[in-house]
Write a protein that holds these residues in place. Structure first.
Motif, mmCIF file in Angstrom:
data_model
loop_
_atom_site.group_PDB
_atom_site.id
_atom_site.type_symbol
_atom_site.label_atom_id
_atom_site.label_comp_id
_atom_site.label_asym_id
_atom_site.label_seq_id
_atom_site.Cartn_x
_atom_site.Cartn_y
_atom_site.Cartn_z
ATOM 1 N N PRO A 35 -5.106 3.397 7.136
ATOM 2 C CA PRO A 35 -3.769 2.877 7.476
ATOM 3 C C PRO A 35 -2.875 2.777 6.241
ATOM 4 C CG PRO A 35 -5.493 1.503 8.434
ATOM 5 C CD PRO A 35 -6.173 2.469 7.515
ATOM 6 N N MET A 36 -1.653 3.271 6.373
ATOM 7 C CA MET A 36 -0.708 3.224 5.261
ATOM 8 C C MET A 36 -0.350 1.780 4.919
ATOM 9 S SD MET A 36 -0.150 6.344 4.358
ATOM 10 C CE MET A 36 1.458 6.745 3.769
ATOM 11 N N SER A 37 -0.498 0.887 5.877
ATOM 12 C CA SER A 37 -0.176 -0.519 5.632
ATOM 13 C C SER A 37 -1.130 -1.144 4.618
ATOM 14 C CB SER A 37 -0.210 -1.315 6.935
ATOM 15 O OG SER A 37 -1.488 -1.226 7.536
ATOM 16 N N GLU A 38 -2.276 -0.503 4.389
ATOM 17 C CA GLU A 38 -3.257 -1.007 3.423
ATOM 18 C C GLU A 38 -3.076 -0.402 2.034
ATOM 19 O OE1 GLU A 38 -7.200 -0.473 4.948
ATOM 20 O OE2 GLU A 38 -6.766 -1.549 6.796
ATOM 21 N N ASN A 53 1.014 -0.462 -3.907
ATOM 22 C CA ASN A 53 2.282 0.088 -4.390
ATOM 23 C C ASN A 53 2.056 1.352 -5.212
ATOM 24 O OD1 ASN A 53 3.970 -1.734 -3.159
ATOM 25 N ND2 ASN A 53 3.984 -3.146 -4.897
ATOM 26 N N LEU A 78 1.383 4.133 -2.779
ATOM 27 C CA LEU A 78 2.612 4.507 -2.085
ATOM 28 C C LEU A 78 3.525 5.325 -2.989
ATOM 29 C CD1 LEU A 78 3.387 1.223 -0.110
ATOM 30 C CD2 LEU A 78 2.562 3.400 0.821
ATOM 31 N N ASN A 96 -0.801 10.806 9.011
ATOM 32 C CA ASN A 96 -1.655 9.622 8.982
ATOM 33 C C ASN A 96 -2.390 9.405 10.299
ATOM 34 O OD1 ASN A 96 -1.362 6.129 8.750
ATOM 35 N ND2 ASN A 96 -2.567 7.344 7.358
#
Length: 66
Positions: free
Chosen positions: A32-35, A38, A41, A56
């Motif tokens: 998950p990109m939420s994990e 920075n 990202l 994803n």
């Protein structure tokens, strides 16, 4: 994963270039990109700027490779 790993698929001027048919370069991220941190990202954004497609999910991947 390092941003410059994609250069051999994108830059035809490199000696180790290995994408002579100029196919799309896709990075599949199975987490998950939420994990993502920075730093991760920022790296992903740098990769996107090289015109690498980031997906994803398997659904996204399936739509792209049709």
């Amino acid at each position: 994963m390092k941003e410059n790993q994609f250069d051999k698929f994108l830059n035809s001027k490199l000696d180790n270039f290995c994408n002579p048919e100029q196919k799309k370069v896709i990075l599949y991220i199975d987490k998950p990109m939420s994990e993502a941190t920075n730093t991760q990202l920022n790296m992903i954004n740098g990769i996107k700027q090289k015109n690498v497609i980031i997906v994803n999910s398997l659904d996204e991947l399936g739509k792209i490779i049709k």
